[in-house]
Design a protein around this motif. Structure first.
Motif, PDB file in Angstrom:
ATOM      1  N   LYS A   1       1.045  -1.303  -0.056  1.00 35.11           N
ATOM      2  CA  LYS A   1      -0.035  -0.070   0.073  1.00 35.11           C
ATOM      3  C   LYS A   1       1.014   1.147   0.006  1.00 35.11           C
ATOM      4  N   GLU A   2       0.480   2.310  -0.852  1.00 34.94           N
ATOM      5  CA  GLU A   2       1.230   3.386  -0.923  1.00 34.94           C
ATOM      6  C   GLU A   2       1.359   4.117   0.465  1.00 34.94           C
ATOM      7  N   ARG A   3       2.707   4.764   0.672  1.00 34.77           N
ATOM      8  CA  ARG A   3       2.645   5.326   2.094  1.00 34.77           C
ATOM      9  C   ARG A   3       1.829   6.718   2.025  1.00 34.77           C
ATOM     10  N   LYS A   4       1.433   7.270   2.920  1.00 35.35           N
ATOM     11  CA  LYS A   4       0.620   8.595   2.899  1.00 35.35           C
ATOM     12  C   LYS A   4       1.624   9.528   3.191  1.00 35.35           C
ATOM     13  N   ARG A   5       1.787  10.419   2.174  1.00 32.09           N
ATOM     14  CA  ARG A   5       2.940  11.657   2.212  1.00 32.09           C
ATOM     15  C   ARG A   5       2.066  12.615   2.988  1.00 32.09           C
ATOM     16  N   GLY A   6       3.270  13.591   3.809  1.00 34.75           N
ATOM     17  CA  GLY A   6       3.071  14.489   4.564  1.00 34.75           C
ATOM     18  C   GLY A   6       2.154  15.796   3.835  1.00 34.75           C
ATOM     19  N   GLN A   7       1.709  16.603   4.512  1.00 36.15           N
ATOM     20  CA  GLN A   7       1.026  17.962   3.926  1.00 36.15           C
ATOM     21  C   GLN A   7       2.009  18.451   3.125  1.00 36.15           C
ATOM     22  N   GLY A   8       1.590  18.935   1.726  1.00 33.13           N
ATOM     23  CA  GLY A   8       2.450  19.697   1.124  1.00 33.13           C
ATOM     24  C   GLY A   8       3.522  19.025   0.099  1.00 33.13           C
ATOM     25  N   GLU A   9       3.566  17.697   0.319  1.00 32.74           N
ATOM     26  CA  GLU A   9       4.387  16.897  -0.094  1.00 32.74           C
ATOM     27  C   GLU A   9       3.890  16.357  -1.503  1.00 32.74           C
ATOM     28  N   GLY A  10       2.667  16.489  -1.813  1.00 33.44           N
ATOM     29  CA  GLY A  10       2.171  15.841  -2.895  1.00 33.44           C
ATOM     30  C   GLY A  10       1.529  14.370  -2.577  1.00 33.44           C
ATOM     31  N   SER A  11       1.104  13.724  -3.599  1.00 37.30           N
ATOM     32  CA  SER A  11       0.534  12.424  -3.547  1.00 37.30           C
ATOM     33  C   SER A  11       0.998  11.734  -4.622  1.00 37.30           C
ATOM     34  N   ILE A  12       1.214  10.248  -4.600  1.00 35.04           N
ATOM     35  CA  ILE A  12       1.445   9.293  -5.351  1.00 35.04           C
ATOM     36  C   ILE A  12       0.276   8.190  -5.434  1.00 35.04           C
ATOM     37  N   ARG A  13      -0.323   7.907  -6.714  1.00 33.40           N
ATOM     38  CA  ARG A  13      -1.507   7.028  -6.838  1.00 33.40           C
ATOM     39  C   ARG A  13      -0.805   6.010  -7.860  1.00 33.40           C
ATOM     40  N   LYS A  14      -1.401   4.589  -7.575  1.00 34.36           N
ATOM     41  CA  LYS A  14      -0.893   3.779  -8.386  1.00 34.36           C
ATOM     42  C   LYS A  14      -2.141   3.465  -9.012  1.00 34.36           C
ATOM     43  N   ARG A  15      -1.960   3.270 -10.608  1.00 35.65           N
ATOM     44  CA  ARG A  15      -2.954   3.127 -11.499  1.00 35.65           C
ATOM     45  C   ARG A  15      -3.293   1.773 -11.777  1.00 35.65           C
ATOM     46  N   LYS A  16      -4.250   1.467 -12.551  1.00 36.80           N
ATOM     47  CA  LYS A  16      -4.672   0.030 -12.947  1.00 36.80           C
ATOM     48  C   LYS A  16      -3.721  -0.445 -13.966  1.00 36.80           C
TER      49      LYS A  16
ATOM     50  N   ALA B   1       1.673  10.968  -9.900  1.00 38.30           N
ATOM     51  CA  ALA B   1       1.946  11.982  -9.054  1.00 38.30           C
ATOM     52  C   ALA B   1       1.350  13.378  -8.966  1.00 38.30           C
ATOM     53  N   ARG B   2       0.855  14.164  -7.901  1.00 36.78           N
ATOM     54  CA  ARG B   2       0.029  15.105  -7.984  1.00 36.78           C
ATOM     55  C   ARG B   2       0.778  15.798  -6.974  1.00 36.78           C
ATOM     56  N   LEU B   3       0.577  17.288  -7.150  1.00 41.94           N
ATOM     57  CA  LEU B   3       1.251  18.091  -6.305  1.00 41.94           C
ATOM     58  C   LEU B   3       0.402  19.692  -6.531  1.00 41.94           C
TER      59      LEU B   3
ATOM     60  N   GLU C   1      10.787   7.127  -9.693  1.00 38.19           N
ATOM     61  CA  GLU C   1      10.639   8.049 -10.514  1.00 38.19           C
ATOM     62  C   GLU C   1       9.622   9.262  -9.981  1.00 38.19           C
ATOM     63  N   ALA C   2       8.368   8.764  -9.410  1.00 41.44           N
ATOM     64  CA  ALA C   2       7.326   9.606  -9.131  1.00 41.44           C
ATOM     65  C   ALA C   2       8.063  10.447  -7.902  1.00 41.44           C
ATOM     66  N   GLN C   3       8.538   9.595  -6.926  1.00 42.97           N
ATOM     67  CA  GLN C   3       9.026  10.487  -5.791  1.00 42.97           C
ATOM     68  C   GLN C   3      10.206  11.504  -6.069  1.00 42.97           C
TER      69      GLN C   3
ATOM     70  N   ALA D   1       9.975  18.905  -7.352  1.00 46.96           N
ATOM     71  CA  ALA D   1       8.840  19.970  -7.500  1.00 46.96           C
ATOM     72  C   ALA D   1       8.668  20.668  -6.336  1.00 46.96           C
ATOM     73  N   VAL D   2       8.793  19.981  -5.155  1.00 53.46           N
ATOM     74  CA  VAL D   2       8.733  20.527  -3.809  1.00 53.46           C
ATOM     75  C   VAL D   2       9.667  21.592  -3.453  1.00 53.46           C
ATOM     76  N   HIS D   3      10.815  21.052  -3.844  1.00 57.46           N
ATOM     77  CA  HIS D   3      12.085  21.955  -3.572  1.00 57.46           C
ATOM     78  C   HIS D   3      11.776  23.312  -4.216  1.00 57.46           C
ATOM     79  N   GLU D   4      11.750  23.135  -5.575  1.00 56.29           N
ATOM     80  CA  GLU D   4      11.532  24.387  -6.623  1.00 56.29           C
ATOM     81  C   GLU D   4      10.351  25.399  -5.972  1.00 56.29           C
ATOM     82  N   ARG D   5       9.213  24.573  -5.560  1.00 52.35           N
ATOM     83  CA  ARG D   5       8.083  25.412  -5.338  1.00 52.35           C
ATOM     84  C   ARG D   5       8.484  26.040  -3.906  1.00 52.35           C
ATOM     85  N   ALA D   6       9.448  25.558  -3.021  1.00 55.89           N
ATOM     86  CA  ALA D   6       9.583  26.268  -1.760  1.00 55.89           C
ATOM     87  C   ALA D   6      10.767  27.344  -2.029  1.00 55.89           C
TER      88      ALA D   6
END
Length: 412
Positions: free
Chosen positions: A14-29, A35-37, A60-62, A68-73
């Motif tokens: 099961k995908e680990r739940k990421r912290g707030q602001g870190e984005g999310s990663i979802r496994k597709r069928k 990856a969403r941010l 790769e998604a991580q 992206a999180v670093h560039e946003r910050a």
């Protein structure tokens, strides 16, 4: 049989739940990862703006999310867009360049963009444009860039293309379309130093003698004794001339430029010089002052002849009925006069080079020459007329000899 630790972990755990602001990663069928941010809030709807990207593996998604999180910050993040180089250049030219550069430069930029840059790389999206795309374009332009098909562009023209792209991409960075100016990683061709070809004194004497009765004789005397550019001479008004103090003041330059509205595509315009140093007052020689007085009297006769049909613009050098002289028509007239004088053809700008060369050879300080020419920097004067430097150094040593003589020399 229990699976070993780690076996199939990336596909079944099961995908680990990421912290707030870190984005999310979802496994597709299909097994890939999305990856969403969140990148901000839409000012119009008030809803969060998200971007997503798809990858083959979770790693790769991580990695993408971390970057992206670093560039946003750090403020370096650029929202993905599909703006092409052509679309951006059109916007930059109309909104930014038009407000900053001279009309003639604006027209030239437009020509370079329309005829050289866009056909080659205008279709590429800004965010996908790479240094190698531009570098390869430069090489091709140097080889086959002429629109008439007769070979390549000059190094100077390609360098101007480089300057246009650099300025446009610099503004794109400021507006957040791209994260960096990739033109800084591109090498323009080396500039070919302008060949300075001053006229010999016998040629200027022969020319002036042959055109002494021409109505523009005074213009050529001024060119030789003031170093004014063609556009500066053609824009001079009598209010800029002080025959008592023997000075002329450069306030404008005459040029032909494109116009968006009007019966013709181009029009003559009086525009301010592009640098503060170009707006200058230059002293006149006795000869120049005298021929200007004669020229003014002749112009008064022309005004009387045309009467109400005379278009008085106050110009020192005008057509017989007072209209501004088109720079292109002047060049044609100059070419005919050169043939009449039986002097080898040389471009009119070389009269300016002749003025500067004579002064420097006479020992005048380069700073004085710079001011009279209207160069913004003395380095421009020194670089342009470096061919004279050896002679100046010999004169300097001769002056030292005059001061010190043979004093201090070892006895034989």
């Amino acid at each position: 049989m229990a699976k070993k630790r780690g076996q199939g972990e990336d596909s079944t755990r099961k995908e680990r739940k990421r912290g707030q602001g870190e984005g999310s990663i979802r496994k597709r069928k299909d097994g890939t990862r999305e990856a969403r941010l969140t990148i901000g809030v839409d000012p119009e709807t008030g809803k969060q703006k998200q971007i997503s990207k798809y990858f083959k593996t979770r790693r790769e998604a991580q990695e993408w999310l971390a970057k992206a999180v670093h560039e946003r910050a750090t403020g370096a993040f650029v929202e993905p867009n599909k703006v092409t180089l052509k679309e951006w250049l059109d916007r930059w030219l109309k909104i930014y360049a038009k407000q900053k550069v001279a009309v003639t430069s604006f027209d030239f930029y437009g020509t370079l963009i329309r005829c050289q840059i866009v056909p080659a790389i205008g279709h590429i999206e800004l965010q996908k444009l790479k240094p190698i795309d531009v570098q390869e374009m430069y090489a091709e332009k140097m080889k086959n860039g002429r629109l008439d098909g007769n070979g390549g562009l000059s190094a100077e023209t390609v360098r101007r293309i480089h300057n246009v792209l650099h300025g446009a991409l610099k503004q794109a960075v400021k507006e957040g379309y791209v994260s960096r100016n990739i033109i800084e990683a591109v090498e323009p061709p080396k500039a070919n130093k302008e060949e300075v070809t001053p006229l010999a004194k016998k040629d200027t004497d022969q020319f002036l003698s042959a055109v002494q009765e021409d109505r523009l004789y005074a213009l050529f005397v001024l060119a030789l004794t003031t170093g004014l550019r063609r556009g500066e001479l053609l824009s001079l008004r009598w209010q800029d001339v002080d025959l008592n103090k023997r000075t002329v003041t450069v306030r404008y330059t005459l040029a032909r430029a494109k116009q968006e509205e009007g019966p013709t595509k181009t029009a003559l315009i009086f525009k301010e010089p592009k640098t503060a140093k170009s707006r200058r007052t230059v002293p006149l020689t006795q000869l120049a002052a005298q021929v200007l007085k004669t020229h003014k009297a002749r112009q008064a006769q022309e005004r009387l002849f045309f009467g109400q049909a005379y278009q008085d613009n106050g110009l020192v050098f005008a057509t017989e009925d007072g209209r501004p002289i088109d720079p292109r028509n002047f060049t044609r007239r100059y070419t005919r006069l050169m043939k009449k004088a039986k002097v080898g053809h040389t471009r009119f700008h070389n009269w300016r080079h002749t003025f500067a060369t004579v002064l420097l050879e006479l020992g005048e300080h380069p700073k004085v020459v710079q001011e009279m020419l209207g160069h913004s920097k003395i380095a421009t004067t020194l670089d342009t007329y470096s061919h004279i430097t050896p002679g100046l150094m010999e004169q300097a040593v001769a002056k030292l000899d005059a001061v010190y003589g043979q004093k201090g020399s070892p006895s034989s």
